[in-house]
Design a protein around this motif. Sequence first.
Motif, PDB file in Angstrom:
ATOM      1  N   ARG A 242       0.838  -1.207   0.000  1.00 25.16           N
ATOM      2  CA  ARG A 242       0.000   0.000   0.000  1.00 25.16           C
ATOM      3  C   ARG A 242       0.865   1.245   0.000  1.00 25.16           C
ATOM      4  O   ARG A 242       1.918   1.269   0.633  1.00 25.16           O
ATOM      5  CB  ARG A 242      -0.855   0.033   1.271  1.00 25.16           C
ATOM      6  CG  ARG A 242      -2.237  -0.434   1.051  1.00 25.16           C
ATOM      7  CD  ARG A 242      -3.013  -0.330   2.320  1.00 25.16           C
ATOM      8  NE  ARG A 242      -3.974   0.750   2.260  1.00 25.16           N
ATOM      9  CZ  ARG A 242      -4.885   0.977   3.198  1.00 25.16           C
ATOM     10  NH1 ARG A 242      -4.943   0.209   4.264  1.00 25.16           N
ATOM     11  NH2 ARG A 242      -5.739   1.959   3.063  1.00 25.16           N
ATOM     12  N   ASP A 243       0.380   2.291  -0.664  1.00 20.07           N
ATOM     13  CA  ASP A 243       1.181   3.518  -0.763  1.00 20.07           C
ATOM     14  C   ASP A 243       1.491   4.121   0.611  1.00 20.07           C
ATOM     15  O   ASP A 243       2.473   4.830   0.766  1.00 20.07           O
ATOM     16  CB  ASP A 243       0.490   4.548  -1.671  1.00 20.07           C
ATOM     17  CG  ASP A 243      -0.902   4.944  -1.194  1.00 20.07           C
ATOM     18  OD1 ASP A 243      -1.459   4.263  -0.306  1.00 20.07           O
ATOM     19  OD2 ASP A 243      -1.437   5.943  -1.719  1.00 20.07           O
ATOM     20  N   THR A 244       0.682   3.818   1.605  1.00 18.06           N
ATOM     21  CA  THR A 244       0.858   4.392   2.945  1.00 18.06           C
ATOM     22  C   THR A 244       1.719   3.512   3.869  1.00 18.06           C
ATOM     23  O   THR A 244       1.993   3.911   4.994  1.00 18.06           O
ATOM     24  CB  THR A 244      -0.525   4.546   3.612  1.00 18.06           C
ATOM     25  OG1 THR A 244      -1.226   3.305   3.480  1.00 18.06           O
ATOM     26  CG2 THR A 244      -1.333   5.649   2.968  1.00 18.06           C
ATOM     27  N   ASN A 245       2.111   2.334   3.417  1.00 16.42           N
ATOM     28  CA  ASN A 245       2.760   1.360   4.302  1.00 16.42           C
ATOM     29  C   ASN A 245       4.289   1.469   4.236  1.00 16.42           C
ATOM     30  O   ASN A 245       4.972   0.694   3.565  1.00 16.42           O
ATOM     31  CB  ASN A 245       2.291  -0.054   3.934  1.00 16.42           C
ATOM     32  CG  ASN A 245       2.621  -1.071   4.998  1.00 16.42           C
ATOM     33  OD1 ASN A 245       3.422  -0.803   5.896  1.00 16.42           O
ATOM     34  ND2 ASN A 245       2.025  -2.241   4.905  1.00 16.42           N
ATOM     35  N   ILE A 246       4.794   2.458   4.979  1.00 13.70           N
ATOM     36  CA  ILE A 246       6.231   2.776   4.911  1.00 13.70           C
ATOM     37  C   ILE A 246       7.091   1.586   5.346  1.00 13.70           C
ATOM     38  O   ILE A 246       8.095   1.277   4.702  1.00 13.70           O
ATOM     39  CB  ILE A 246       6.564   3.984   5.838  1.00 13.70           C
ATOM     40  CG1 ILE A 246       5.652   5.179   5.541  1.00 13.70           C
ATOM     41  CG2 ILE A 246       8.046   4.370   5.724  1.00 13.70           C
ATOM     42  CD1 ILE A 246       5.855   5.825   4.216  1.00 13.70           C
ATOM     43  N   ALA A 247       6.708   0.900   6.438  1.00 11.38           N
ATOM     44  CA  ALA A 247       7.519  -0.207   6.950  1.00 11.38           C
ATOM     45  C   ALA A 247       7.676  -1.286   5.874  1.00 11.38           C
ATOM     46  O   ALA A 247       8.775  -1.794   5.633  1.00 11.38           O
ATOM     47  CB  ALA A 247       6.882  -0.790   8.207  1.00 11.38           C
ATOM     48  N   SER A 248       6.574  -1.606   5.220  1.00 14.78           N
ATOM     49  CA  SER A 248       6.610  -2.645   4.193  1.00 14.78           C
ATOM     50  C   SER A 248       7.414  -2.192   2.972  1.00 14.78           C
ATOM     51  O   SER A 248       8.132  -2.987   2.356  1.00 14.78           O
ATOM     52  CB  SER A 248       5.179  -3.005   3.799  1.00 14.78           C
ATOM     53  OG  SER A 248       5.198  -4.017   2.847  1.00 14.78           O
ATOM     54  N   GLN A 249       7.310  -0.915   2.633  1.00 11.64           N
ATOM     55  CA  GLN A 249       8.105  -0.387   1.514  1.00 11.64           C
ATOM     56  C   GLN A 249       9.591  -0.538   1.807  1.00 11.64           C
ATOM     57  O   GLN A 249      10.381  -0.909   0.936  1.00 11.64           O
ATOM     58  CB  GLN A 249       7.760   1.092   1.271  1.00 11.64           C
ATOM     59  CG  GLN A 249       6.365   1.275   0.699  1.00 11.64           C
ATOM     60  CD  GLN A 249       5.869   2.715   0.805  1.00 11.64           C
ATOM     61  OE1 GLN A 249       6.631   3.638   1.068  1.00 11.64           O
ATOM     62  NE2 GLN A 249       4.579   2.904   0.608  1.00 11.64           N
ATOM     63  N   LYS A 250       9.962  -0.275   3.065  1.00  7.90           N
ATOM     64  CA  LYS A 250      11.384  -0.399   3.451  1.00  7.90           C
ATOM     65  C   LYS A 250      11.860  -1.842   3.304  1.00  7.90           C
ATOM     66  O   LYS A 250      12.988  -2.093   2.878  1.00  7.90           O
ATOM     67  CB  LYS A 250      11.583   0.026   4.907  1.00  7.90           C
ATOM     68  CG  LYS A 250      11.284   1.466   5.156  1.00  7.90           C
ATOM     69  CD  LYS A 250      12.569   2.247   5.216  1.00  7.90           C
ATOM     70  CE  LYS A 250      12.275   3.675   5.630  1.00  7.90           C
ATOM     71  NZ  LYS A 250      13.314   4.599   5.282  1.00  7.90           N
ATOM     72  N   VAL A 251      11.003  -2.786   3.703  1.00  5.47           N
ATOM     73  CA  VAL A 251      11.380  -4.200   3.580  1.00  5.47           C
ATOM     74  C   VAL A 251      11.610  -4.531   2.101  1.00  5.47           C
ATOM     75  O   VAL A 251      12.634  -5.127   1.736  1.00  5.47           O
ATOM     76  CB  VAL A 251      10.311  -5.133   4.199  1.00  5.47           C
ATOM     77  CG1 VAL A 251      10.665  -6.595   3.945  1.00  5.47           C
ATOM     78  CG2 VAL A 251      10.163  -4.869   5.699  1.00  5.47           C
TER      79      VAL A 251
END
Length: 173
Positions: free
Chosen positions: A134-143
């Motif tokens: 999701r565009d708002t899911n910073i933690a997952s984007q970092k992973v």
Amino acid sequence: MQNRILETERLYFRELTQDDFDAVCRIMQDEETMRAAYEGTYTDDEVRRWIDYKLAHYAKHGFGLWAVILRETDELIGQCGITMQKWKDENTHEIGYLFRRDCWHRGYAVEAATACKQYAFDELGVERVCSMVRDTNIASQKVAERLGMAVVDRGVKNFRGVDMMFWLYSIKR
Ligand SMILES: CC(C)(COP(=O)(O)OP(=O)(O)OC[C@H]1O[C@@H](n2cnc3c(N)ncnc32)[C@H](O)[C@@H]1OP(=O)(O)O)[C@@H](O)C(=O)NCCC(=O)NCCS
């Protein structure tokens, strides 16, 4: 004990079963964990159906979203693995990850997802793996970024009746 599908320095992976219900509820009934990615917590029935769906995926494909167990304690602390997901008109191998909140920020997601990426390339022989975030899911984007993935597409997906903007992260073998 069930087969260990994968092992890393601190973790091992095995298939989920309905016996994991309580441990899975601890994750999927936690507001903060579920807000980022899944637009709300799951009821007991939804958790049981969700586990059944994962079992069906193992039966069909031989892989799926696995239970992630802490080697030190044998506790289930998350789920991570590879599932077949549709992105627009294409079927893709997706790496998914979801961890118990008291275990965040210890590098477990990167450790687990990196092992899954290698498994997809080496054991399944796939050319490309992705993560839909999701565009708002910073933690997952970092992973996803730590896996070496980059955003290759964007699109709206309907999840549990809610339209959400997702980014498609991807990496080639
Ligand atoms: C996303 C999630 C799996 C990350 O788990 P984790 O074990 O805490 O992640 P790691 O410790 O491996 O950290 C990975 C990177 O993300 C960063 N990170 C983790 N949580 C973060 C946050 N809330 N905000 C910003 N960055 C964050 C870490 O600093 C680290 O970056 P670095 O390597 O540059 O230092 C966890 O937050 C989670 O379960 N979230 C809810 C479910 C979810 O959103 N799943 C993904 C669906 S697409």
